[in-house]
Design a protein around this motif. Structure first.
Motif, PDB file in Angstrom:
ATOM      1  N   LYS A 123       0.504  -1.270  -0.028  1.00 19.50           N
ATOM      2  CA  LYS A 123      -0.116  -0.530   0.314  1.00 19.50           C
ATOM      3  C   LYS A 123       0.485   0.912  -0.269  1.00 19.50           C
ATOM      4  CE  LYS A 123      -4.261  -1.340   0.423  1.00 19.50           C
ATOM      5  NZ  LYS A 123      -4.769  -1.836  -0.452  1.00 19.50           N
ATOM      6  N   ARG A 231       0.590   7.282  -7.717  1.00 22.89           N
ATOM      7  CA  ARG A 231      -0.140   6.285  -5.736  1.00 22.89           C
ATOM      8  C   ARG A 231       0.494   8.052  -4.699  1.00 22.89           C
ATOM      9  NH1 ARG A 231      -3.257   3.882  -3.185  1.00 22.89           N
ATOM     10  NH2 ARG A 231      -2.631   2.385  -1.560  1.00 22.89           N
ATOM     11  N   GLY A 383      -7.912   0.708   1.924  1.00 30.64           N
ATOM     12  CA  GLY A 383      -7.367  -0.011   2.282  1.00 30.64           C
ATOM     13  C   GLY A 383      -6.167   0.105   3.387  1.00 30.64           C
ATOM     14  N   ILE A 384      -6.744   1.324   4.164  1.00 33.20           N
ATOM     15  CA  ILE A 384      -5.094   1.208   4.944  1.00 33.20           C
ATOM     16  C   ILE A 384      -6.153   1.759   7.046  1.00 33.20           C
ATOM     17  CG2 ILE A 384      -3.099   2.963   6.013  1.00 33.20           C
ATOM     18  CD1 ILE A 384      -2.998   3.792   3.217  1.00 33.20           C
ATOM     19  N   THR A 390       0.610  -0.362   8.375  1.00 32.78           N
ATOM     20  CA  THR A 390       1.128   0.524   7.390  1.00 32.78           C
ATOM     21  C   THR A 390      -0.073   2.346   7.851  1.00 32.78           C
ATOM     22  OG1 THR A 390       0.175  -0.752   5.936  1.00 32.78           O
ATOM     23  CG2 THR A 390      -0.487   1.611   4.789  1.00 32.78           C
TER      24      THR A 390
END
Length: 401
Positions: A123, A231, A383-384, A390
């Motif tokens: 990620k 990203r 997603g974190i 992360t």
């Protein structure tokens, strides 16, 4: 003897040139601070802010959580940040185990945790894969990497899959006899200074190509160069949106101050411990996330307390605060912080206020709790999750307290 002096002089010159080159390159890649905006009023809905212990500037947004961005150039670090870094270094040295095989001395090289897999963070990292059928000894790969990594500012790591066990680890944590099959080179796309820029990502890819050429291995990129930059921008926007500090003030109910000895007793009774930066912390000992669930600081002047002069110390307020993205199940952590704030207020004869210094009612607490739950939900959707490894790396939890 003259030859020895000559060699010593040449060595010193080389070290000086390398140091100056690294310094100049770091200056060229140093991101510029955003223009400072004007200070504004706090919102009327008890919205959490980031961070509240230092001078801050306002970022406007109609449908986002209000954030206060601290702009500090590398040459203008506050005294608290410098002390924080020094304390962290001292704590790391103090906790190093002793190697008694060769006398009493500290083992300076860190060791890998048994049975743990060390891999890039998909990620957060831009990765260059270096697959290979023939094993390579640790120093053959690590030596090349160490020759060039000084050119990079972001966190970077070299990982390898053990040739015999298939376990992934970080090369600098292994012994010199370790052999690897596949290798992976990784750089963190975002840190507190901002996203990686095109220049540094170019240097990183060049290092990967040099490593591949020296080891006669192909290279594979899960993300293209352009995708890596995109990203990085996405992660920076995510960080700007959810880097939130939730806080509660405890102030005297009358026009008095809290005495130091009473503060120490109330904090101890509530389960808080005086730690880094001379502020109190509620340790997180059972769950993932930040090592401190929340902390308690002096509301005025320096945030620190003076533990050697509790009998003379006094303050007109305390502040309890937590990092929302670094807390595992931040809604539950906030509830515990509220309970602790009420306990301290009862012990000291105080009352609760929000970060705008307005009375904090049950309704206001519910509003903050709802906002924290919304942050947690949106972080998970991205997603974190809050409190994940992360998230801790992205929001630089290791360098906070």
């Amino acid at each position: 003897m003259n030859l020895q002096y000559a060699l010593l002089f040449i060595g010193l010159v080389i070290i000086a040139v390398v140091a100056l080159t690294a310094y100049d390159m770091s200056r060229l890649r140093r991101p510029r601070s955003r223009p400072e905006s004007n200070l504004g009023h706090f919102p009327e809905d008890h919205t959490p802010v980031r961070p509240s212990l230092l001078d801050a500037t306002r970022t406007e947004g109609s449908d986002k959580v209000l954030r206060f961005d601290i702009e500090i150039s590398p040459r203008e670090k506050p005294r608290e940040e410098i002390l924080r870094e020094q304390i962290r270094q001292l704590e790391e040295v103090a906790t190093m185990p002793l190697d008694l095989k060769h006398g009493v001395q500290r083992r300076l090289r860190p060791r890998a945790e048994p049975d743990r897999q060390y891999l890039p963070d998909e990620k957060l990292d831009f990765v260059i894969e270096l697959p290979g059928e023939q094993p390579v000894v640790r120093d053959a790969a690590l030596g090349i990497f160490k020759q060039h990594e000084y050119k990079l500012n972001k966190a970077r790591h070299l990982y390898g899959r053990h040739h015999q066990t298939e376990r992934w680890s970080e090369l600098q944590l292994d012994n010199i006899a370790t052999q690897y099959g596949d290798l992976m080179l990784a750089i963190q796309l975002v840190d507190p200074k901002g996203p990686v820029d095109e220049s540094e990502l170019t240097v990183f890819t060049e290092i990967g190509l040099q490593l591949a050429d020296a080891l006669q291995r192909p290279t594979k990129l899960p993300l293209t160069f352009e995708e890596g930059l995109v990203r990085a921008r996405e992660l920076q926007e995510f960080c700007d949106t959810y880097d939130v500090i939730a806080g509660i003030h405890v102030v005297p109910s009358t026009e008095t101050t809290f005495p130091g000895r009473a503060i120490e007793m109330a904090a101890s009774h509530a389960g808080l411990e005086l730690g880094a930066m001379n502020i109190f912390h509620m340790k997180n000992e059972v769950a993932p996330g930040s090592r401190h669930s929340f902390s308690v600081a002096n509301l005025h002047e320096s945030s620190a307390f003076n533990p050697v002069a509790w009998d003379k110390f006094e303050t007109s307020g305390l502040t309890l605060f937590m990092s929302v993205p670094c807390a595992f199940q931040p809604g539950a952590v906030f509830n515990r912080m509220v309970t602790t704030a009420r306990e301290i207020a009862d012990a000291l004869g105080g009352k609760l206020q929000d970060q705008n210094r307005r009375p904090l009612s049950d309704k206001g607490i519910a509003v903050i709790h709802h906002q924290i739950e919304e942050i947690e939900k949106k972080m998970r959707a991205f997603g974190i999750p809050a409190g994940s490894e992360t998230a801790l790396k992205l929001f630089n939890e290791a360098a906070t307290l």
